[in-house]
Design a protein around this motif. Structure first.
Motif, PDB file in Angstrom:
ATOM      1  N   MET A   1       5.004  -1.190   3.843  1.00 25.17           N
ATOM      2  CA  MET A   1       5.537  -0.445   2.795  1.00 25.17           C
ATOM      3  C   MET A   1       4.521   0.865   2.461  1.00 25.17           C
ATOM      4  SD  MET A   1       4.939  -2.794  -0.716  1.00 25.17           S
ATOM      5  CE  MET A   1       4.927  -4.258   0.205  1.00 25.17           C
ATOM      6  N   CYS A   2       5.203   1.890   2.041  1.00 28.65           N
ATOM      7  CA  CYS A   2       4.733   3.173   1.634  1.00 28.65           C
ATOM      8  C   CYS A   2       5.370   3.508   0.679  1.00 28.65           C
ATOM      9  CB  CYS A   2       4.597   4.265   2.633  1.00 28.65           C
ATOM     10  SG  CYS A   2       3.963   5.681   2.176  1.00 28.65           S
ATOM     11  N   CYS A   3       5.502   3.105  -0.784  1.00 28.30           N
ATOM     12  CA  CYS A   3       6.513   3.183  -1.777  1.00 28.30           C
ATOM     13  C   CYS A   3       5.818   3.838  -3.125  1.00 28.30           C
ATOM     14  CB  CYS A   3       7.052   2.066  -2.264  1.00 28.30           C
ATOM     15  SG  CYS A   3       8.065   1.247  -0.765  1.00 28.30           S
ATOM     16  N   SER A   4       6.708   4.637  -3.752  1.00 29.78           N
ATOM     17  CA  SER A   4       6.363   5.082  -5.209  1.00 29.78           C
ATOM     18  C   SER A   4       5.114   5.854  -5.234  1.00 29.78           C
ATOM     19  CB  SER A   4       6.318   3.854  -6.007  1.00 29.78           C
ATOM     20  OG  SER A   4       6.612   4.570  -7.264  1.00 29.78           O
ATOM     21  N   ALA A   5       4.133   5.409  -5.690  1.00 23.75           N
ATOM     22  CA  ALA A   5       2.731   5.946  -5.783  1.00 23.75           C
ATOM     23  C   ALA A   5       2.152   6.249  -4.309  1.00 23.75           C
ATOM     24  CB  ALA A   5       1.716   5.272  -6.873  1.00 23.75           C
ATOM     25  N   GLY A   6       2.303   5.152  -3.518  1.00 25.96           N
ATOM     26  CA  GLY A   6       1.808   4.989  -2.266  1.00 25.96           C
ATOM     27  C   GLY A   6       2.517   6.251  -1.394  1.00 25.96           C
TER      28      GLY A   6
ATOM     29  N   HIS B   1      -7.741  14.104   8.784  1.00 26.31           N
ATOM     30  CA  HIS B   1      -7.751  12.999   7.872  1.00 26.31           C
ATOM     31  C   HIS B   1      -6.690  11.937   8.163  1.00 26.31           C
ATOM     32  CE1 HIS B   1     -10.176  15.161   4.708  1.00 26.31           C
ATOM     33  NE2 HIS B   1      -9.544  16.202   4.984  1.00 26.31           N
ATOM     34  N   PHE B   2      -6.793  10.521   8.252  1.00 25.01           N
ATOM     35  CA  PHE B   2      -6.110   9.695   8.770  1.00 25.01           C
ATOM     36  C   PHE B   2      -5.801   8.770   7.304  1.00 25.01           C
ATOM     37  CE2 PHE B   2      -4.587   5.615  10.534  1.00 25.01           C
ATOM     38  CZ  PHE B   2      -3.825   5.983  11.534  1.00 25.01           C
ATOM     39  N   LEU B   3      -4.839   8.896   6.855  1.00 29.44           N
ATOM     40  CA  LEU B   3      -4.404   7.993   5.652  1.00 29.44           C
ATOM     41  C   LEU B   3      -3.671   6.593   6.084  1.00 29.44           C
ATOM     42  CD1 LEU B   3      -2.719  10.709   3.061  1.00 29.44           C
ATOM     43  CD2 LEU B   3      -4.967   9.530   2.859  1.00 29.44           C
ATOM     44  N   HIS B   4      -4.161   5.576   5.815  1.00 31.57           N
ATOM     45  CA  HIS B   4      -3.742   4.060   6.520  1.00 31.57           C
ATOM     46  C   HIS B   4      -3.233   3.603   5.222  1.00 31.57           C
ATOM     47  CE1 HIS B   4      -4.321   0.395   8.690  1.00 31.57           C
ATOM     48  NE2 HIS B   4      -2.939   0.662   8.709  1.00 31.57           N
ATOM     49  N   ILE B   5      -1.852   3.520   4.931  1.00 34.77           N
ATOM     50  CA  ILE B   5      -1.138   3.012   3.657  1.00 34.77           C
ATOM     51  C   ILE B   5      -0.342   1.714   3.800  1.00 34.77           C
ATOM     52  CG2 ILE B   5       0.192   3.662   1.977  1.00 34.77           C
ATOM     53  CD1 ILE B   5      -0.021   6.453   2.302  1.00 34.77           C
ATOM     54  N   ASN B   6      -0.675   0.861   2.943  1.00 37.85           N
ATOM     55  CA  ASN B   6       0.231  -0.391   2.626  1.00 37.85           C
ATOM     56  C   ASN B   6       0.237  -0.619   1.170  1.00 37.85           C
ATOM     57  OD1 ASN B   6       1.458  -2.617   2.458  1.00 37.85           O
ATOM     58  ND2 ASN B   6       0.070  -3.729   3.855  1.00 37.85           N
ATOM     59  N   SER B   7       1.013   0.102   0.428  1.00 40.50           N
ATOM     60  CA  SER B   7       1.000   0.105  -0.846  1.00 40.50           C
ATOM     61  C   SER B   7       2.441   0.322  -1.552  1.00 40.50           C
ATOM     62  CB  SER B   7       0.193   1.081  -1.372  1.00 40.50           C
ATOM     63  OG  SER B   7       0.212   1.233  -2.908  1.00 40.50           O
ATOM     64  N   PRO B   8       2.641  -0.507  -2.477  1.00 40.94           N
ATOM     65  CA  PRO B   8       4.011  -0.588  -3.484  1.00 40.94           C
ATOM     66  C   PRO B   8       3.989   0.422  -4.457  1.00 40.94           C
ATOM     67  CG  PRO B   8       2.780  -2.413  -4.500  1.00 40.94           C
ATOM     68  CD  PRO B   8       2.014  -1.844  -3.058  1.00 40.94           C
ATOM     69  N   GLY B   9       2.811   0.985  -4.539  1.00 41.85           N
ATOM     70  CA  GLY B   9       2.722   2.026  -5.679  1.00 41.85           C
ATOM     71  C   GLY B   9       1.726   1.580  -6.720  1.00 41.85           C
ATOM     72  N   GLY B  10       1.647   1.942  -7.941  1.00 44.72           N
ATOM     73  CA  GLY B  10       0.844   1.742  -9.007  1.00 44.72           C
ATOM     74  C   GLY B  10       0.876   2.719 -10.083  1.00 44.72           C
TER      75      GLY B  10
ATOM     76  N   THR C   1       7.443  -0.212  -7.005  1.00 42.48           N
ATOM     77  CA  THR C   1       8.415  -1.015  -6.708  1.00 42.48           C
ATOM     78  C   THR C   1       8.444  -2.339  -7.668  1.00 42.48           C
ATOM     79  OG1 THR C   1       7.404  -2.551  -4.958  1.00 42.48           O
ATOM     80  CG2 THR C   1       8.400  -0.390  -4.494  1.00 42.48           C
ATOM     81  N   ILE C   2       9.445  -2.709  -7.726  1.00 41.60           N
ATOM     82  CA  ILE C   2       9.698  -3.780  -8.824  1.00 41.60           C
ATOM     83  C   ILE C   2       9.114  -5.075  -7.822  1.00 41.60           C
ATOM     84  CG2 ILE C   2      11.854  -4.701  -7.840  1.00 41.60           C
ATOM     85  CD1 ILE C   2      10.444  -4.892 -11.269  1.00 41.60           C
ATOM     86  N   ASP C   3       9.157  -5.105  -6.665  1.00 41.35           N
ATOM     87  CA  ASP C   3       8.359  -6.153  -6.035  1.00 41.35           C
ATOM     88  C   ASP C   3       7.178  -6.029  -6.053  1.00 41.35           C
ATOM     89  OD1 ASP C   3      10.641  -7.524  -5.185  1.00 41.35           O
ATOM     90  OD2 ASP C   3      10.770  -6.639  -3.092  1.00 41.35           O
ATOM     91  N   GLY C   4       6.531  -5.035  -6.088  1.00 36.63           N
ATOM     92  CA  GLY C   4       4.867  -4.433  -6.097  1.00 36.63           C
ATOM     93  C   GLY C   4       4.520  -4.865  -7.585  1.00 36.63           C
ATOM     94  N   PHE C   5       5.547  -4.669  -8.500  1.00 35.23           N
ATOM     95  CA  PHE C   5       5.072  -5.195  -9.984  1.00 35.23           C
ATOM     96  C   PHE C   5       5.070  -6.532 -10.199  1.00 35.23           C
ATOM     97  CE2 PHE C   5       6.287  -6.042 -14.463  1.00 35.23           C
ATOM     98  CZ  PHE C   5       5.314  -5.418 -15.085  1.00 35.23           C
ATOM     99  N   ARG C   6       5.792  -7.272  -9.442  1.00 31.47           N
ATOM    100  CA  ARG C   6       5.904  -8.777  -9.606  1.00 31.47           C
ATOM    101  C   ARG C   6       4.653  -9.307  -8.961  1.00 31.47           C
ATOM    102  NH1 ARG C   6      11.310  -8.539  -7.723  1.00 31.47           N
ATOM    103  NH2 ARG C   6      12.960  -8.861  -9.488  1.00 31.47           N
TER     104      ARG C   6
END
Length: 330
Positions: free
Chosen positions: A175-180, A140-149, A17-22
């Motif tokens: 968040m669970c965005c883009s690559a997340g 499997h338990f995926l616990h996510i908080n990521s803007p991507g990457g 995300t653009i926020d994640g990039f910033r």
């Protein structure tokens, strides 16, 4: 330069995300000139120097942070009293775990392909394979908080996720965005924590800064020469830097984006039925109620509820396997 600085300065395609990039830029290139990097886990969580050194002989700094986060999570689950007794583990090769243990995979912050300090998609692939091979683990338990990457290697990680025989539950907060989401969409069930978490941003981008005009003002001249037969060397990237992005978009970003869309359509039935111009397939981001309607996720749960559901999924998987074994042995 650290791993994040190298990624952000490289011009590599990103699922972010653009926020994640910033946020990543501020972490890698802080305004005060001091690298913020990763938090001081010793100071924050009371880990002794000797304990850190012993653990880090065979693990990454990110794995140490995950271990500490998991210990804190387990304390909260015990205090809530709403979750059946369960073993959430990040020791995926431990053969002495209780039956029906749950593999805890933490996808936190910027996604990197191969990293010591940040989440690593390569490491997740290895952890998934190890947990799959351990008969004591049932889910499997995926616990996510990521803007991507980073986009690279996610196709291989997706292959690993698709090959998992044990059920996967995805639970995200904030968040669970883009690559997340590229990772999280492989959950048999996907849940948000609150109505105000956001998900999506399915798309591919490239973003970097051109410092040459700044250097020119300082009197620093960029000099470059290419061999006669090397006229195409770096040309696509050079054209992008000079505002001619057509070839870069067509040859690099579009194929990566097609992979991304194929993956999420293959994992989420409702998304597979949408037309190509649907906002969710063009990078739009959604809060939980809209995400449920769109088919990105299945609902919202508390952490205790999500873990309890993972336990049920694991038990169902184990019982089905026992039944198959019994039938084969008749």
């Amino acid at each position: 330069m650290n791993e994040l600085q190298n990624l952000l300065a490289s011009g590599k395609p990103l699922f972010i995300t653009i926020d994640g990039f910033r946020q990543a830029m501020l972490a890698a290139f802080p305004l005060n000139g001091k690298e913020s990097g990763k938090p001081d886990v010793k100071a924050a969580c009371g880990v002794s120097q000797s304990e850190m050194e012993a653990y880090l002989k065979d693990h990454t700094l990110y794995q140490l942070e995950t271990r500490i986060a998991l210990e804190e999570l387990q304390k909260v689950l015990v205090q809530s009293g709403k979750t059946p007794t369960v073993t959430l583990t990040d020791e995926f090769d431990d053969e002495h775990l209780p039956d029906n243990s749950i593999a805890y995979h933490r996808v936190w912050g910027t996604v990197m392909a191969d990293s010591y300090r940040w989440f690593s998609s390569k490491q997740l692939a290895a952890d998934l394979q190890t947990a799959e091979a351990n008969p004591q683990i049932s889910c499997h338990f995926l616990h996510i908080n990521s803007p991507g990457g980073e986009a690279w290697y996610l196709d291989r990680l997706s292959e690993t996720l698709r090959s998992c025989q044990k059920p996967i539950l995805t639970f995200y907060e904030k968040m669970c965005c883009s690559a997340g989401y590229y990772i999280g969409c492989h959950g048999n069930r996907i849940y948000a924590l609150t109505d105000n978490d956001y998900v999506g941003c399915i798309g591919t981008m490239c973003s970097f800064y051109d410092f040459e005009p700044y250097f020119a003002k300082l009197g620093i001249k960029h000099v470059e020469a290419k061999a006669t037969g090397s006229d195409l060397k770096n040309k696509t990237f050079d054209d992008l830097r000079h505002g001619k992005d057509k070839k870069f978009v067509q040859d690099i970003l579009d194929p990566l984006n097609a992979q991304f869309l194929t993956e999420v359509r293959g994992q989420r039935a409702q998304l597979s039925e949408l037309p190509d111009d649907a906002p969710v397939l063009r990078g739009e981001t959604f809060y939980t109620p809209q995400a449920i309607e769109t088919g990105l996720i299945d609902g919202s749960r508390t952490m205790a509820e999500a873990v309890a559901e993972a336990i049920t999924m694991g038990n169902e998987y184990s019982n089905a396997n026992k039944l198959k074994t019994a039938i084969y042995n008749i």
